[in-house]
Design an enzyme around this catalytic site. Structure first.
Site, PDB file in Angstrom:
ATOM      1  N   GLY A 158       1.141  -1.121   0.498  1.00 25.66           N
ATOM      2  CA  GLY A 158      -0.467   0.247  -0.049  1.00 25.66           C
ATOM      3  C   GLY A 158       0.975   1.142  -0.214  1.00 25.66           C
ATOM      4  N   LYS A 160       3.400  12.378  -3.094  1.00 32.70           N
ATOM      5  CA  LYS A 160       4.460  11.307  -2.031  1.00 32.70           C
ATOM      6  C   LYS A 160       5.497  12.304  -1.468  1.00 32.70           C
ATOM      7  CE  LYS A 160       7.843   7.781  -4.537  1.00 32.70           C
ATOM      8  NZ  LYS A 160       8.161   7.502  -5.362  1.00 32.70           N
ATOM      9  N   GLY A 164       2.269   3.826   1.610  1.00 38.26           N
ATOM     10  CA  GLY A 164       3.484   4.077   2.750  1.00 38.26           C
ATOM     11  C   GLY A 164       3.133   5.487   3.153  1.00 38.26           C
ATOM     12  N   ARG A 165       3.440   6.050   1.764  1.00 39.68           N
ATOM     13  CA  ARG A 165       3.651   7.117   1.829  1.00 39.68           C
ATOM     14  C   ARG A 165       3.400   8.555   0.818  1.00 39.68           C
ATOM     15  NH1 ARG A 165      10.150   7.911   0.129  1.00 39.68           N
ATOM     16  NH2 ARG A 165      10.173   6.659  -1.914  1.00 39.68           N
ATOM     17  N   ASP A 176       7.723   4.596 -10.003  1.00 36.87           N
ATOM     18  CA  ASP A 176       9.054   4.366  -9.837  1.00 36.87           C
ATOM     19  C   ASP A 176      10.042   4.193  -9.949  1.00 36.87           C
ATOM     20  OD1 ASP A 176      10.791   3.574  -7.082  1.00 36.87           O
ATOM     21  OD2 ASP A 176       8.727   2.603  -6.834  1.00 36.87           O
ATOM     22  N   ASP A 230       5.025  -4.712  -7.190  1.00 32.42           N
ATOM     23  CA  ASP A 230       3.786  -2.918  -7.015  1.00 32.42           C
ATOM     24  C   ASP A 230       4.689  -1.610  -7.722  1.00 32.42           C
ATOM     25  OD1 ASP A 230       5.989  -3.990  -5.693  1.00 32.42           O
ATOM     26  OD2 ASP A 230       6.264  -2.086  -4.328  1.00 32.42           O
TER      27      ASP A 230
HETATM   28  P1  AMP Z   1       9.238   1.017  -3.530  1.00 30.90           P
HETATM   29  O1  AMP Z   1      10.289   0.701  -3.383  1.00 30.90           O
HETATM   30  O2  AMP Z   1       9.103   2.904  -2.369  1.00 30.90           O
HETATM   31  O3  AMP Z   1       8.286   0.128  -4.550  1.00 30.90           O
HETATM   32  O4  AMP Z   1       7.689   1.157  -2.069  1.00 30.90           O
HETATM   33  C1  AMP Z   1       7.556  -0.447  -1.336  1.00 30.90           C
HETATM   34  C2  AMP Z   1       6.886   0.011  -0.024  1.00 30.90           C
HETATM   35  O5  AMP Z   1       7.542   0.891   1.067  1.00 30.90           O
HETATM   36  C3  AMP Z   1       5.246   0.667  -0.647  1.00 30.90           C
HETATM   37  O6  AMP Z   1       4.408   0.423   0.641  1.00 30.90           O
HETATM   38  C4  AMP Z   1       5.808   2.290   0.019  1.00 30.90           C
HETATM   39  O7  AMP Z   1       4.502   3.033   0.723  1.00 30.90           O
HETATM   40  C5  AMP Z   1       6.895   1.790   1.243  1.00 30.90           C
HETATM   41  N1  AMP Z   1       7.719   3.010   1.489  1.00 30.90           N
HETATM   42  C6  AMP Z   1       8.145   3.347   1.086  1.00 30.90           C
HETATM   43  N2  AMP Z   1       9.546   4.196   1.654  1.00 30.90           N
HETATM   44  C7  AMP Z   1       8.507   4.145   2.985  1.00 30.90           C
HETATM   45  C8  AMP Z   1       8.939   6.114   3.686  1.00 30.90           C
HETATM   46  N3  AMP Z   1       9.121   6.141   3.880  1.00 30.90           N
HETATM   47  N4  AMP Z   1       7.708   4.845   4.714  1.00 30.90           N
HETATM   48  C9  AMP Z   1       6.853   4.518   4.653  1.00 30.90           C
HETATM   49  N5  AMP Z   1       6.535   3.857   3.673  1.00 30.90           N
HETATM   50  C10 AMP Z   1       7.666   3.655   2.636  1.00 30.90           C
HETATM   51 MG    MG Z   2       6.492   1.446  -5.273  1.00 36.16          MG
END
Ligand code: AMP
Ligand code: MG
Length: 496
Positions: A86, A109, A88-89, A265, A255
């Protein structure tokens, strides 16, 4: 100034998302704003109000009509299934209808901790925000489908990573933020009704031709099969385009694969300099799963994960469903090869199709690998060679060993002679297919480092250079050059 927000995703059932307002930040400053994109999205720039823009793009003010939310999704991360990831940020403000009538998501973001944040802080450091800004806009300028960057703000707060860094928020624009992982979220919960609603939403929004087909309306299972095929077609095109510019996504988890077929991404992404298919930059990709040359195969692996989720909708008999989905997935390699050939032919100035073209392209790549030649400059220099043999020495200068490229040039010349177009037309076509300016890793790094110290000059210059990747830009030639040995970037970081 702001366009009207609509709430298509927000109106999907409650379990698709978590309602969530961005968490206000201490002292926002707008450091980048994409006026042409804002114009395209229907912003009224005659009424431009920087204070309002800063408030909205920092999440300090929710625009009228928006109902911000965090989207639910799952995903395979480096091959391991995580049933609940989901946003997360990230926070989706809603959609706007652009000037061409297309729905576009507007998402912040780095907008604070959401119900999906797990251990994360919900924030983003300035570096990764600017990297995504630069690279996504460069991809767009190269004509490659991608999410876009509308704005970047600094928050006036620090985020703690390996060291404290300035915090920032990126406003991302996408055809939608629905991913392969969104389908996996519902499949993982055994929520067939959710899956069907998601699939129908995707068809209406991204593949309306499938909803209009009488044939497919009679056979519901066929419609979802056709959906897999349509998504597969867009991914094959997209990944072929990446391969054509030496782009290494770096984190092709399910994702991070968009259902609409956009690049999404930009965490650890990078551009290859010296050609080698096993090139990897991401520090977390230890096994090289997402290396340059693996990207087409990973695309197929991800599409297989998508197809699995849709099996219950394809046929009540699951064995038959598997057989049908497999038949579609098996067309991917040939489709990808066709797309890649089209991309590479264009790069070599070839409009006709000949049987041996694939082999011609492969032997050029082999010569580049043997000579450790810069991918981007080799192709750009070939357009000069097509214009005049006097440019050959400059081409050979890109190669550590030149036997193979010298031999190859002769074959290419013979092949070009069979093209109907006049030489200057071929040169023109090649210059439009081979960028001179790409986001070179050391240039991106240099811009981010300066911005961390408060100097946005290098970022601005780079952004401007990358907005015209195919043009000769006198005085900016240094931005076309590969890194000197001392400038080389070997590793990139997710920066989450
Ligand atoms: P990503 O590697 O950017 O594709 O992120 C993978 C997952 O980690 C996703 O669910 C993001 O929303 C979550 N995520 C990445 N960075 C953060 C953060 N700083 N705080 C909370 N969730 C994060
Ligand atoms: Mg991502």
């Amino acid at each position: 100034m702001l366009p009207t927000f609509t709430l298509h995703y927000a109106r999907l059932p409650a379990r698709f998302h978590e309602r969530f307002d961005p968490v206000p930040v201490a002292s926002p400053a707008l450091v980048a704003f994409n006026r042409p994109l804002a114009e395209e999205l229907g912003f009224d720039l005659d009424a431009y109000d920087e204070a309002l823009a800063t408030e909205v793009f920092s999440g300090n003010r929710v625009p009228d009509g928006a109902e911000p939310l965090a989207m639910a999704y799952a995903g395979h991360q480096f091959g391991n299934f995580v049933p609940r990831l989901g946003d997360g940020r990230a926070v989706l403000l809603g959609e706007v209808t652009d000037r061409r009538g297309r729905l576009r998501d507007i998402q912040l973001k780095g907008g604070g901790r959401t119900p999906f944040s797990r251990g994360g802080d919900g924030r983003a450091p300035l570096g990764p925000v600017l990297r995504e800004y630069l690279v996504s806009e460069a991809m767009h300028a190269m004509g490659i489908p991608t999410t876009r960057a509308l704005a970047a703000v600094t928050t006036g707060e620090r985020v703690i990573r390996r060291i404290p860094e300035p915090g920032a928020i990126l406003t991302r624009v996408a055809a939608s933020h629905i991913r392969v992982g969104t389908f996996q979220y519902f499949a993982g919960r055994g929520d067939i009704e959710g899956l069907r609603e998601l699939a129908d939403h995707v068809i209406a929004r991204h593949y309306p031709e499938l909803a209009d087909s009488e044939h497919l309306n009679r056979l519901e299972g066929e419609r979802y099969l056709a959906l897999i095929e349509a998504i597969q077609a867009r991914q094959a095109t997209l990944i072929a385009r990446w391969m054509g510019v030496g782009f290494i996504h770096g984190v092709m988890n399910t994702d991070n694969m968009s259902i609409a077929g956009e690049t999404i991404d930009f965490g650890p992404c990078a551009f290859m300099e010296a050609y080698h298919p096993r090139t990897v930059f991401s520090s977390i990709d230890e096994g090289g799963r997402y290396a340059y040359g693996n990207q087409p195969g990973i695309g197929q692996w991800n599409l297989a994960r998508l197809a699995e989720t849709l099996l219950p909708l394809i046929d009540e008999d699951q064995e038959r469903a598997v057989a049908k989905a497999t038949e579609v997935l098996e067309t991917y390699p040939a489709r990808f090869e066709t797309e890649k050939l089209a991309v590479m032919r264009a790069k070599l100035g070839l409009a006709r199709e000949e049987e041996d073209d694939g082999e011609l392209i492969e032997s050029l790549l082999e010569a580049m690998q043997a000579g450790r030649a810069d991918f981007t400059l080799t192709f750009r220099q070939l357009s000069d060679v097509a214009a005049s043999a006097e440019s050959e020495p400059a081409l050979f200068d890109l190669f550590e060993r030149t036997e193979a490229i010298q031999a190859w040039l002769g074959r290419w010349r013979e092949r070009l002679a069979r093209e109907a177009a006049a030489p200057d037309e071929i040169v023109r076509r090649m210059c439009a297919a081979n960028p001179k300016y790409i986001p070179r890793n050391h240039r991106v790094q240099e811009a981010l480092t300066a911005a961390d110290d408060g100097d946005f000059g290098p970022f601005e210059t780079l952004r401007e250079v990358l907005s015209r990747p195919f043009d000769e830009q006198p005085g900016r030639e240094e931005y076309a050059l590969p890194a000197a040995p001392s400038e080389q970037v070997f590793r990139t970081f997710c920066g989450t």
